[in-house]
Write a protein that holds these residues in place. Structure first.
Motif, short mmCIF file in Angstrom:
data_model
loop_
_atom_site.label_atom_id
_atom_site.label_comp_id
_atom_site.label_asym_id
_atom_site.label_seq_id
_atom_site.Cartn_x
_atom_site.Cartn_y
_atom_site.Cartn_z
N LYS A 77 0.85 -1.19 0.00
CA LYS A 77 0.00 0.00 0.00
C LYS A 77 0.88 1.23 0.00
O LYS A 77 2.04 1.19 0.41
N SER A 78 0.31 2.34 -0.47
CA SER A 78 1.03 3.60 -0.52
C SER A 78 0.01 4.74 -0.52
O SER A 78 -0.94 4.70 -1.29
N PHE A 79 0.21 5.73 0.35
CA PHE A 79 -0.72 6.86 0.40
C PHE A 79 -0.01 8.10 0.92
O PHE A 79 0.91 8.01 1.73
N PRO A 80 -0.42 9.30 0.43
CA PRO A 80 0.21 10.55 0.87
C PRO A 80 -0.44 11.08 2.14
O PRO A 80 -1.60 10.77 2.45
N LEU A 81 0.29 11.89 2.89
CA LEU A 81 -0.29 12.59 4.02
C LEU A 81 -1.12 13.76 3.51
O LEU A 81 -0.83 14.35 2.47
N GLN A 82 -2.18 14.08 4.25
CA GLN A 82 -3.12 15.10 3.77
C GLN A 82 -2.54 16.50 3.78
O GLN A 82 -2.89 17.33 2.95
N SER A 83 -1.66 16.78 4.73
CA SER A 83 -1.15 18.14 4.90
C SER A 83 0.27 18.27 4.39
O SER A 83 1.05 17.32 4.43
N VAL A 84 0.59 19.48 3.92
CA VAL A 84 1.97 19.80 3.58
C VAL A 84 2.68 20.20 4.87
O VAL A 84 2.23 21.09 5.59
N ILE A 85 3.79 19.53 5.18
CA ILE A 85 4.48 19.74 6.44
C ILE A 85 5.87 20.31 6.18
O ILE A 85 6.63 19.77 5.36
N LYS A 86 6.20 21.38 6.89
CA LYS A 86 7.55 21.93 6.82
C LYS A 86 8.38 21.32 7.95
O LYS A 86 7.91 21.21 9.08
N PHE A 87 9.61 20.95 7.66
CA PHE A 87 10.47 20.35 8.68
C PHE A 87 11.92 20.48 8.25
O PHE A 87 12.23 20.68 7.07
N GLU A 88 12.81 20.37 9.23
CA GLU A 88 14.24 20.34 8.94
C GLU A 88 14.73 18.91 8.75
O GLU A 88 15.48 18.63 7.82
N THR A 89 14.33 18.02 9.65
CA THR A 89 14.64 16.59 9.51
C THR A 89 13.41 15.79 9.93
O THR A 89 12.52 16.30 10.62
N VAL A 90 13.38 14.51 9.52
CA VAL A 90 12.23 13.67 9.83
C VAL A 90 12.69 12.22 9.97
O VAL A 90 13.61 11.79 9.26
N ASP A 91 12.08 11.48 10.89
CA ASP A 91 12.29 10.05 10.98
C ASP A 91 11.04 9.39 11.55
O ASP A 91 10.12 10.08 12.02
N ILE A 92 10.99 8.06 11.49
CA ILE A 92 9.75 7.34 11.81
C ILE A 92 10.01 6.16 12.73
O ILE A 92 11.13 5.65 12.84
N CYS A 93 8.94 5.72 13.41
CA CYS A 93 8.94 4.47 14.17
C CYS A 93 7.50 3.97 14.19
O CYS A 93 6.56 4.68 13.78
N LEU A 94 7.31 2.74 14.66
CA LEU A 94 5.99 2.11 14.70
C LEU A 94 5.49 1.98 16.12
O LEU A 94 6.27 1.78 17.05
N SER A 95 4.17 2.06 16.31
CA SER A 95 3.59 1.68 17.59
C SER A 95 3.73 0.17 17.74
O SER A 95 3.89 -0.55 16.75
N GLN A 96 3.69 -0.32 18.98
CA GLN A 96 3.86 -1.76 19.19
C GLN A 96 2.78 -2.56 18.49
O GLN A 96 3.03 -3.66 17.99
#
Length: 339
Positions: A77-96
């Motif tokens: 699956k693949s989908f975009p986020l609804q909002s345009v977000i400004k950021f300097e850096t970004v990273d991700i993790c998952l809930s358990q």
């Protein structure tokens, strides 16, 4: 290809480069994956089955979430986020539970000043960290953002690091506090449950006035029983999630000589690895909180992970010239580590 992040799965090795290129290799024959991969990838995280890969990338001006099935060699699956977000850096993790993808965003200076002004206007305590946190529901796939905000307000909670706690809740470290964010309800509090102790470090020691420092790194063991904090003053604490008290209820005997940037538990929860800004790596017995090994890496430590069997610590170091370091842990009465 200069690697920025490496993930080891059951049969695959996923490498994300500094130029946002994702490559997947078969560990048996070292061949590259023969299926289409997302492009312009910002960060990756693996699922609990070690054959699912979650990615966050860019598609035009929008962030794009993709879920890859490495066994079937397809993008599920693949989908975009609804909002345009400004950021300097970004990273991700998952809930358990693996229902929510949590995103840590280092906010741009203008937004940071607005957040600080809003906090002051509402008489909230000062916010010292530059990161805000949002979650995305992977089941609904709408791309709507669920922000971590201060109770009864739209003001974001700022923090340093985020990691999964239990179910759909996350842990965020913020100055002297560890906060528990329940994503579905939006509640953010200083204890995991109402009847549990608050994880305020001022309750830990009789001589707390002699202890000063902010937490810079955070990790929770796979069984959810213990948590590790790496401090700006070099200390590494391992404490019980329920009681919020460190092992031994005293300052550790040894510490790093520089701010701690990384902490990670082994899969079997027996060991904790830490690394600081002067590239010193330490391995600790997570039951006794005692140091069993210390060495200095060649180059800045970028990331550390344990192998699935907890017998090896894999370290990615260096910026100009990247190195992958491998340490073998020998468990027993006299535990030792070989490089």
């Amino acid at each position: 290809m200069k690697p920025r992040k490496i993930l080891c799965l059951k049969e695959m090795c996923c490498v994300l480069s500094e130029n946002r290129e994702l490559r997947v290799f078969n560990l048996q024959n070292s061949e590259s994956a023969d299926f289409e991969l997302p492009i312009d990838v910002l960060d990756i995280v693996k699922g609990t089955n070690s054959m699912t890969l979650y990615t966050l990338g860019m598609k035009g001006k929008y962030l794009l979430v993709s879920v890859l099935d490495l066994k079937q060699k397809t993008i599920r699956k693949s989908f975009p986020l609804q909002s345009v977000i400004k950021f300097e850096t970004v990273d991700i993790c998952l809930s358990q539970s693996e229902r929510y993808l949590c995103i840590r965003l280092k906010v741009v200076p203008e937004e940071l000043e607005n957040i600080k002004a809003s906090s002051e206007k509402r008489s909230f305590s000062p916010q010292y960290h530059p990161n805000k946190f949002v979650a995305v529901d992977l089941q609904q796939e709408t791309g709507g953002l669920m922000p971590c905000v201060r109770n009864f307000s739209p003001v974001p909670h700022l923090g340093e690091v985020i990691c999964p706690h239990m179910g759909n809740s996350m842990i965020i470290n913020n100055k002297d506090w560890v906060r528990f964010w329940d994503i579905p309800t939006g509640k953010c509090r200083r204890r995991a449950k109402d009847k549990e102790q608050s994880s305020n470090k001022s309750n830990w020691f009789e001589n707390f006035k002699d202890f000063k420092g902010q937490s810079k790194a955070l990790a929770q063991s796979k069984d959810g029983r213990t948590m590790a904090l790496g401090m700006k003053n070099g200390y590494v604490f391992i404490f019980d999630v329920t009681t919020a008290y460190p092992i031994g209820e005293k300052l550790p005997i040894t510490k790093h000589a520089a701010p701690v940037r990384h902490v990670v538990f082994s899969t079997d929860c027996r060991w904790l690895a830490s690394a600081c800004e002067n590239n010193k790596i330490k391995i600790w017995n997570s039951t006794t909180a005692s140091e069993i090994f210390s060495t200095k890496a060649l180059g800045e430590v970028q990331e550390m992970i344990f192998s699935i069997d907890s017998r090896h610590l894999i370290v990615l170091s260096g910026k100009q010239f990247s190195r992958i370091l491998l340490y073998r842990i020998h468990a027993g009465d006299n535990s030792r580590v070989d490089k």
